[in-house]
Design a protein around this motif. Structure first.
Motif, PDB file in Angstrom:
ATOM      1  N   GLY A 112       0.831  -1.208   0.000  1.00 25.76           N
ATOM      2  CA  GLY A 112       0.000   0.000   0.000  1.00 25.76           C
ATOM      3  C   GLY A 112       0.863   1.255   0.000  1.00 25.76           C
ATOM      4  O   GLY A 112       0.594   2.221  -0.723  1.00 25.76           O
ATOM      5  N   GLN A 113       1.905   1.221   0.820  1.00 24.79           N
ATOM      6  CA  GLN A 113       2.808   2.378   0.885  1.00 24.79           C
ATOM      7  C   GLN A 113       3.516   2.591  -0.459  1.00 24.79           C
ATOM      8  O   GLN A 113       3.690   3.726  -0.897  1.00 24.79           O
ATOM      9  CB  GLN A 113       3.834   2.172   1.996  1.00 24.79           C
ATOM     10  CG  GLN A 113       3.225   2.337   3.388  1.00 24.79           C
ATOM     11  CD  GLN A 113       4.186   1.912   4.480  1.00 24.79           C
ATOM     12  OE1 GLN A 113       4.994   0.992   4.293  1.00 24.79           O
ATOM     13  NE2 GLN A 113       4.083   2.548   5.641  1.00 24.79           N
TER      14      GLN A 113
ATOM     15  N   ARG B 260       1.310   4.367  -2.698  1.00 29.05           N
ATOM     16  CA  ARG B 260       1.218   5.786  -2.345  1.00 29.05           C
ATOM     17  C   ARG B 260       2.402   6.566  -2.929  1.00 29.05           C
ATOM     18  O   ARG B 260       2.227   7.684  -3.413  1.00 29.05           O
ATOM     19  CB  ARG B 260       1.213   5.956  -0.821  1.00 29.05           C
ATOM     20  CG  ARG B 260      -0.144   5.736  -0.222  1.00 29.05           C
ATOM     21  CD  ARG B 260      -0.052   5.664   1.289  1.00 29.05           C
ATOM     22  NE  ARG B 260      -1.340   5.256   1.821  1.00 29.05           N
ATOM     23  CZ  ARG B 260      -2.302   6.129   2.141  1.00 29.05           C
ATOM     24  NH1 ARG B 260      -2.097   7.410   2.039  1.00 29.05           N
ATOM     25  NH2 ARG B 260      -3.471   5.695   2.573  1.00 29.05           N
TER      26      ARG B 260
ATOM     27  N   THR C 133      -5.279  -0.983  -7.577  1.00 25.51           N
ATOM     28  CA  THR C 133      -5.492  -1.749  -6.346  1.00 25.51           C
ATOM     29  C   THR C 133      -5.344  -3.243  -6.589  1.00 25.51           C
ATOM     30  O   THR C 133      -5.531  -4.044  -5.686  1.00 25.51           O
ATOM     31  CB  THR C 133      -6.894  -1.476  -5.775  1.00 25.51           C
ATOM     32  OG1 THR C 133      -7.865  -1.870  -6.763  1.00 25.51           O
ATOM     33  CG2 THR C 133      -7.075  -0.002  -5.460  1.00 25.51           C
TER      34      THR C 133
ATOM     35  N   LYS D 149      -7.975  -3.733   2.592  1.00 26.30           N
ATOM     36  CA  LYS D 149      -7.874  -2.498   3.368  1.00 26.30           C
ATOM     37  C   LYS D 149      -7.037  -1.462   2.618  1.00 26.30           C
ATOM     38  O   LYS D 149      -7.466  -0.319   2.425  1.00 26.30           O
ATOM     39  CB  LYS D 149      -7.236  -2.813   4.729  1.00 26.30           C
ATOM     40  CG  LYS D 149      -7.163  -1.626   5.670  1.00 26.30           C
ATOM     41  CD  LYS D 149      -6.858  -2.097   7.110  1.00 26.30           C
ATOM     42  CE  LYS D 149      -6.502  -0.907   7.993  1.00 26.30           C
ATOM     43  NZ  LYS D 149      -5.121  -0.465   7.828  1.00 26.30           N
ATOM     44  N   SER D 150      -5.866  -1.899   2.144  1.00 23.31           N
ATOM     45  CA  SER D 150      -4.997  -0.980   1.397  1.00 23.31           C
ATOM     46  C   SER D 150      -5.694  -0.506   0.142  1.00 23.31           C
ATOM     47  O   SER D 150      -5.578   0.663  -0.253  1.00 23.31           O
ATOM     48  CB  SER D 150      -3.692  -1.671   1.005  1.00 23.31           C
ATOM     49  OG  SER D 150      -3.035  -2.151   2.135  1.00 23.31           O
TER      50      SER D 150
ATOM     51  N   ASP E 106      -8.865  -0.044  -0.416  1.00 21.23           N
ATOM     52  CA  ASP E 106      -9.830   1.010  -0.094  1.00 21.23           C
ATOM     53  C   ASP E 106      -9.129   2.338   0.175  1.00 21.23           C
ATOM     54  O   ASP E 106      -9.573   3.394  -0.270  1.00 21.23           O
ATOM     55  CB  ASP E 106     -10.671   0.612   1.131  1.00 21.23           C
ATOM     56  CG  ASP E 106     -11.789  -0.358   0.727  1.00 21.23           C
ATOM     57  OD1 ASP E 106     -12.264  -0.240  -0.430  1.00 21.23           O
ATOM     58  OD2 ASP E 106     -12.166  -1.235   1.544  1.00 21.23           O
ATOM     59  N   GLU E 107      -8.017   2.241   0.900  1.00 22.44           N
ATOM     60  CA  GLU E 107      -7.270   3.469   1.212  1.00 22.44           C
ATOM     61  C   GLU E 107      -6.783   4.158  -0.066  1.00 22.44           C
ATOM     62  O   GLU E 107      -6.874   5.377  -0.201  1.00 22.44           O
ATOM     63  CB  GLU E 107      -6.065   3.133   2.094  1.00 22.44           C
ATOM     64  CG  GLU E 107      -6.459   2.868   3.542  1.00 22.44           C
ATOM     65  CD  GLU E 107      -5.278   2.324   4.373  1.00 22.44           C
ATOM     66  OE1 GLU E 107      -5.527   1.932   5.518  1.00 22.44           O
ATOM     67  OE2 GLU E 107      -4.135   2.308   3.861  1.00 22.44           O
TER      68      GLU E 107
ATOM     69  N   ASP F 131      -9.651   5.747  -1.910  1.00 22.47           N
ATOM     70  CA  ASP F 131     -10.010   6.998  -1.234  1.00 22.47           C
ATOM     71  C   ASP F 131      -9.029   8.112  -1.577  1.00 22.47           C
ATOM     72  O   ASP F 131      -9.409   9.259  -1.797  1.00 22.47           O
ATOM     73  CB  ASP F 131     -10.017   6.793   0.298  1.00 22.47           C
ATOM     74  CG  ASP F 131     -11.342   6.206   0.765  1.00 22.47           C
ATOM     75  OD1 ASP F 131     -12.332   6.360   0.011  1.00 22.47           O
ATOM     76  OD2 ASP F 131     -11.376   5.588   1.857  1.00 22.47           O
ATOM     77  N   LEU F 132      -7.761   7.722  -1.602  1.00 22.58           N
ATOM     78  CA  LEU F 132      -6.721   8.709  -1.913  1.00 22.58           C
ATOM     79  C   LEU F 132      -6.931   9.272  -3.318  1.00 22.58           C
ATOM     80  O   LEU F 132      -6.816  10.480  -3.549  1.00 22.58           O
ATOM     81  CB  LEU F 132      -5.342   8.053  -1.789  1.00 22.58           C
ATOM     82  CG  LEU F 132      -4.135   8.945  -2.075  1.00 22.58           C
ATOM     83  CD1 LEU F 132      -4.111  10.157  -1.149  1.00 22.58           C
ATOM     84  CD2 LEU F 132      -2.828   8.161  -1.918  1.00 22.58           C
TER      85      LEU F 132
ATOM     86  N   GLN G 119      -9.635  11.665  -3.298  1.00 20.09           N
ATOM     87  CA  GLN G 119      -9.135  12.923  -2.737  1.00 20.09           C
ATOM     88  C   GLN G 119      -8.370  13.729  -3.804  1.00 20.09           C
ATOM     89  O   GLN G 119      -8.470  14.946  -3.876  1.00 20.09           O
ATOM     90  CB  GLN G 119      -8.211  12.592  -1.568  1.00 20.09           C
ATOM     91  CG  GLN G 119      -7.864  13.802  -0.715  1.00 20.09           C
ATOM     92  CD  GLN G 119      -6.826  13.456   0.375  1.00 20.09           C
ATOM     93  OE1 GLN G 119      -6.415  12.302   0.525  1.00 20.09           O
ATOM     94  NE2 GLN G 119      -6.447  14.463   1.131  1.00 20.09           N
TER      95      GLN G 119
ATOM     96  N   HIS H 123     -16.042   3.950  -5.444  1.00 18.52           N
ATOM     97  CA  HIS H 123     -15.447   5.182  -4.931  1.00 18.52           C
ATOM     98  C   HIS H 123     -15.521   6.304  -5.962  1.00 18.52           C
ATOM     99  O   HIS H 123     -15.333   7.473  -5.622  1.00 18.52           O
ATOM    100  CB  HIS H 123     -13.972   4.944  -4.553  1.00 18.52           C
ATOM    101  CG  HIS H 123     -13.802   4.080  -3.321  1.00 18.52           C
ATOM    102  ND1 HIS H 123     -13.645   4.612  -2.059  1.00 18.52           N
ATOM    103  CD2 HIS H 123     -13.765   2.737  -3.170  1.00 18.52           C
ATOM    104  CE1 HIS H 123     -13.511   3.612  -1.182  1.00 18.52           C
ATOM    105  NE2 HIS H 123     -13.580   2.463  -1.853  1.00 18.52           N
TER     106      HIS H 123
END
Lengths: 857, 232
Positions: free
Chosen positions: B147-148, B151, B171, B177-178, B180-181, B184-185, B188, B209
């Protein structure tokens, strides 16, 4: 550039071993070129120095074209020219000093004996009038000498001490009556003695070999006019200026330099292949990274510069280290061969680094690396951004260029046709084409050869199926396998080729050596073959030896320098020639020539006849395009004399030097030389060996310029010297072959990295670590077999070309000896290299973690 | 005028009998600040669409306009520059350079654009901090979770302040979980920072999303609807 350098440094740092190995390839190439560049010119320079040491400081220095002596009365002709302020006649002669003559620690290897007229010489050499101690020579002096303070220091003598000197009259002791300040001139130190004494000691009564003159005018035009007048007075057999250099040997050295440069270039080419291969792989491996960079906006130029920067870093680092190691190599070889050179040729070596050498090494080292990186860089720039988005599938099979194969096959065909003609230029060109042809057809050969050896391996690893896998891995990337094999091939071709030539040469030379120098005893001067600096002995020594009870045959060589003008001679149209005087009756009894044209019986009989007949050696006949029956005008102190060639024949000592053999009677008549520089002695059957040897030792003790050695002992000594030179050569060959090890290692490592996922898959479906290990080793063996096979083939061709080349150039008729042992050794080395190179990648592959490998991108 | 506009966009691979039409006359508009999810079965042409929009590939016929620039007319260098300045990419497999740290990876597009290293790294650190990796600036990819890593890839996509973010299954390689994050990002990115985001995904849950969901089949858009959840 910042980004490029950062990425290059990180990528190189990330694969340290590979970066090290690739750079090593550059290092070795540069090292060979630089090392040889340091050694050979130092050799040549030392030689030149010892040859040219005797050139003077006067306005005009007059010598005979042959370098030989002339009548002292010639001085009168010079003095008759208007405008000459002062002119003096002198005898100048380089005297090679036998090892240990002045004690074990003495560094004096040569001196110039200068005989001058005590009353006139100081007008030309002002320093003669200002000795720091004692006085200069004066009229009526006998065995006295003036030397420089520096020479006095190195000989460890003082004013009024005596210094000994080897002369044609045996060892003479000279009393030092004066010391001069040290000279700035390079070259040998001088021992200055009265002219009359020099003529006596050098067995040249009434003769001089140099006239020095100072002109009374300073205007350039006037000076030129005077020089022209002198020329008119003396005729065209005299040289105005420095001494003419006996440079035939320099030619041979330059040839050696060319050969070593060729070897260095081939090594660099091999390095180029390795770098090329590595960069291709790097590009393949980083397809994803490159694609991503393209996707986020890097343009093609950026990608090209990324790859090239990495090459540049390796090229610069490799070249720098290569130059450093090359210097050490040069110094090492200088030290290693120094002793031999000193004892055989009596020259001192100091390594030299010339600026052009540094520049050329840098250009080659960095240039080859950049050049090798260029194609992969271009191919990297063609990676599309999409490749970053797709999971990578390694290529299943790669096609090879049919045109390349065809061109290669045609080149090999032409090469073989050229070989069959036996015409050397074609044969030599063929050698080059053969190599390139093999490189070009190699990709097409990968499959059949891999299949052939694959069958053997399949038998070897019958129950595991790894042999087939290895074979498949290799054949699906034929051009990469071929490039690796080509690097191996060039490496081994150099080894087999040069080794094969050495093998043939050694055989021929040793055979010739025992034929020419197979006598019971030899009296050897400090420098053999380059006779010019040797001080021989007058005829009385030969008579003394002949009178020893038990001595059967005594044969001697006498030497004079001459020159020959012929349109056939390349360059100046003039060649310097060693004229060797032999006794046509005694010489064949004890020694002999190897005749290429004519027979021994007729040739020696012709020499014995009261005519001007000569036997010329191979290198002279080839260089000046001479045939039996030709009349050649040899320059002698008595003018041009026509000699008829009665045969072409060579012996080992003069193999590489333009040589004409004439009778000693003619040498005396035409060249005024009756000084023996080399003796061979055979005992009569049933002689008392111990007694004869005792007598010989006793007589030779008075002539320390000669060393008495037993023939068999001398052959052994020569053979050992020969070997000590060639051991170095073989070590060098080994170093040259080393990059091929890197090439195989590189390709295998790359193959393993590229197939990480496959290897993971193999392990996942049940292959053991051992099976994976064996697959990689089998692949290495196949690769090595391919390279070795081609390398041996190319090497045999090259060695044949080398030998034919020597034959065609007429240097010497050499029999080609098939280097069977060399082929076996090269094959073994090639295959061992293969296995060695496989160890690391095989370990890496077999130790892989399955999950990681499966996820590997 | 929309930020992205395609007109009869068509891509055919191969020729003759073996020709495959991957994209067939697609017309699509996306506006600034819009988060669009493209869905559909394997081989429906989603990725091809993404590649053509990003100028990674050239269409067989039809056109792509980004901020009124027709991509077809751009040279390779101009296209590279466009990708560098106007478009950010996020890949399924992150595609970080393993030998570089987070901040160095994120700074890459700026360095490629000729910015000086200090500025580029400063900007990259800012973005990494904004998306919650302020503590991980010096770590290399192998020291980060999946996930990181993604990012970091998103920070890399944003660092040149592009108008459009293209994400190809961003994804697909992450746990729920990652995933979804990250989704979301990306939302954003569209809502807070005003970029157009076009995301290709298999996962209906992730697609929810987005503002808009485009469904594709056999190289064509078969449905283009506002996200019900979003509207609701």
């Amino acid at each position: 550039m910042n980004l490029q350098l950062t990425l290059a440094a990180r990528y190189l740092g990330g694969r340290k071993l590979r970066a090290f190995l690739t750079t090593l390839a550059v290092v070795i190439g540069v090292m060979v070129i630089f090392g040889m560049g340091v050694y050979l010119p130092s050799f040549t320079a030392a030689f030149e120095k010892s040859l040219l040491a005797a050139s003077g400081q006067a306005d005009v220095v007059i010598t005979h074209k042959t370098g030989e002596s002339f009548a002292a009365t010639m001085l009168n002709r010079v003095r008759a020219v208007n405008g000459i302020a002062v002119s003096v006649g002198a005898v100048e002669r380089i005297i090679n000093i036998p090892p240990n003559f002045y004690g074990k620690n003495s560094t004096v290897t040569g001196l110039t004996l200068v005989g001058v007229e005590p009353a006139v010489a100081p007008y030309l050499h002002a320093d003669y009038t200002t000795p720091t101690q004692g006085r200069f020579l004066k009229q009526g002096d006998g065995n006295v000498a003036v030397i420089s303070e520096r020479l006095a220091d190195s000989l460890g003598v003082k004013l009024n001490d005596t210094v000994k000197l080897p002369t044609t009259q045996g060892v003479v002791k000279l009393t030092i009556v004066g010391l001069l300040p040290g000279r700035a001139l390079t070259g040998n130190e001088q021992i200055i003695i009265p002219l009359a004494q020099a003529q006596k000691l050098l067995d040249m009564p009434g003769r001089i070999n140099v006239i020095e003159a100072n002109l009374g005018v300073t205007g350039e035009a006037e000076r030129r006019a005077i020089v022209e007048q002198i020329k008119a007075q003396l005729g065209n057999t005299y040289t105005l200026g420095g001494l003419s250099s006996g440079s035939e040997f320099l030619g041979a050295m330059q040839m050696a330099e060319v050969i070593f440069n060729m070897l260095g270039l081939l090594t660099l080419a091999m390095g180029g292949f390795i770098i090329f291969n590595t960069f291709r792989t790097i590009v393949a491996e980083r397809r994803h990274d490159i694609g991503m960079l393209r996707a986020i906006g890097a343009n093609r130029a950026t990608i090209i510069s990324l790859v090239l920067t990495e090459g540049l870093v390796q090229g610069v680092v490799g070249t720098a280290i290569g130059i450093g190691l090359g210097y050490l190599l040069g110094v090492g070889i200088t030290a290693g061969t120094g002793a031999v050179m000193k004892s055989v040729m009596n020259i001192e070596l100091t390594p030299v680094v010339e600026p052009p050498l540094v520049v050329v090494s840098i250009l080659l080292g960095v240039g080859v690396t950049l050049f090798a990186g260029l194609l992969p860089a271009l191919s990297a720039s063609r990676v599309t951004p999409i490749e970053a988005l797709r999971p990578a599938l390694s290529q299943v099979a790669q096609r090879f260029s049919r045109i390349g194969t065809l061109v290669g096959a045609v080149m090999i065909g032409i090469a073989i046709a050229g070989l069959l003609t036996g015409f050397f230029p074609l044969v030599a060109l063929g050698g080059f084409m053969f190599l390139i042809g093999l490189v070009l057809v190699a990709p097409a050969l990968v499959r059949p050869i891999a299949n052939l050896f694959g069958m053997l391996l399949a038998l070897l690893f019958a129950r595991e199926g790894t042999g087939e896998l290895a074979q498949g891995n290799l054949t699906r990337q034929p051009s990469r396998a071929a490039i690796t094999a080509s690097a191996t091939m060039i490496g081994l071709a150099i080894v087999v080729g040069a080794g094969g030539m050495m093998f043939s040469l050694t055989g021929t030379v040793m055979q010739l050596f025992s034929k020419t120098l197979g006598s019971d005893y030899l009296l050897v001067p400090p420098s053999i073959a380059i006779w010019k600096g040797d001080v021989g002995a007058s005829e009385s020594l030969k008579a003394k030896i002949s009178s020893i009870p038990g001595v059967g045959v005594v044969s001697s060589l006498r030497y004079a320098q001459s020159s020959l003008q012929s349109a056939a001679i390349k360059g100046s149209g003039e060649a310097t020639i060693s004229v060797l005087g032999i006794d046509p009756v005694e010489y064949p009894k004890i020694s002999g020539l190897d005749f290429q044209k004519g027979t021994a019986q007729d040739a020696f009989a012709a020499l014995a006849a009261d005519e001007r007949n000569t036997i010329v050696n191979g290198i002279l006949a080839a260089g000046a395009n001479l045939k039996v029956g030709d009349l050649i005008p040899l320059a002698t102190p008595t003018g041009l004399q026509e000699y008829r060639i009665v045969a072409i024949g060579s012996e080992v000592l003069s193999m590489k030097i333009n040589t004409a053999y004439i009778s000693q009677a003619n040498l005396k008549a035409d060249f005024h030389k009756s000084e023996d520089v080399f003796y061979q002695v055979n005992l009569a059957p049933g002689a008392d060996v111990a007694l004869a040897e005792q007598w010989l030792n006793q007589i030779v003790a008075d002539y320390p310029q000669f060393r008495l050695v037993g023939g068999r002992e001398y052959t052994a000594e020569f053979s050992a010297q020969y070997d000590s030179i060639f051991i170095g050569f073989y070590v060098l060959l080994g170093v040259l072959a080393f990059p091929s090890l890197i090439a195989i290692l590189n390709t295998l490592a790359i193959g393993v990295i590229e197939r990480t996922r496959e290897i993971g898959m193999l392990r996942a479906i049940g292959a053991t670590r051992r099976q994976v290990w064996r697959t990689i080793v089998a692949e290495a063996l196949l690769l090595a077999a391919l390279g070795t096979g081609l390398g041996v083939l190319a090497g045999l061709y090259l060695s044949y070309v080398f030998v034919e080349g020597l034959n065609a150039s007429g240097i010497y008729k050499m029999a080609y000896a098939f280097p069977g042992a060399g082929v076996l050794a090269a094959t073994a080395v090639g295959l061992i290299f293969g296995v060695l190179a496989a160890l690391l990648p095989a370990r890496q592959a077999s130790q892989m973690e399955i999950i990681k490998a499966l996820r590997y991108e | 005028m929309s930020l992205i506009q395609t007109e009869n966009l068509t891509k055919v691979y191969g020729a003759g009998e073996t020709a495959i039409t991957a994209l067939n006359c697609v017309n699509l508009q996306v506006n600034a600040g819009e988060f669009v999810a493209v869905m559909g079965p394997s081989g429906c042409g989603k990725s091809t669409l993404l590649h053509l929009l990003g100028g990674l590939d050239r269409p067989t016929s039809g056109s792509v306009m980004i901020q009124d620039h027709p991509l077809a007319k751009l040279s390779d260098d101009a296209l590279s520059q466009l990708r560098r300045r106007k478009i950010g990419f996020v890949f399924q497999f992150f595609n970080l350079i393993p030998i570089l740290s987070s901040v160095e990876n994120a700074a890459l597009p700026l360095l490629l654009d000729g910015k000086n290293s200090a500025q580029a790294k400063h900007k990259a650190s800012e973005w990494l901090t904004k998306i919650g990796l302020g503590e991980r600036l010096k770590n290399r990819p192998d020291q980060l979770s999946a996930g990181q890593q993604q990012r970091v890839a998103i920070a890399r996509a944003l660092v040149t302040e592009p108008v459009l973010i293209l994400a190809d299954e961003p994804t697909g390689n992450l746990d729920t979980k990652s995933a979804d994050e990250i989704a979301d990002l990306l939302k954003q990115v569209a809502k807070t920072w005003g970029r157009a985001v076009l995301m290709v995904t298999h996962d209906p849950r992730i697609a929810t999303h987005a503002d808009r969901i485009v469904l594709m089949r056999d190289g064509q858009i078969v449905e283009d609807k506002r996200n019900a959840k979003d509207e609701g």
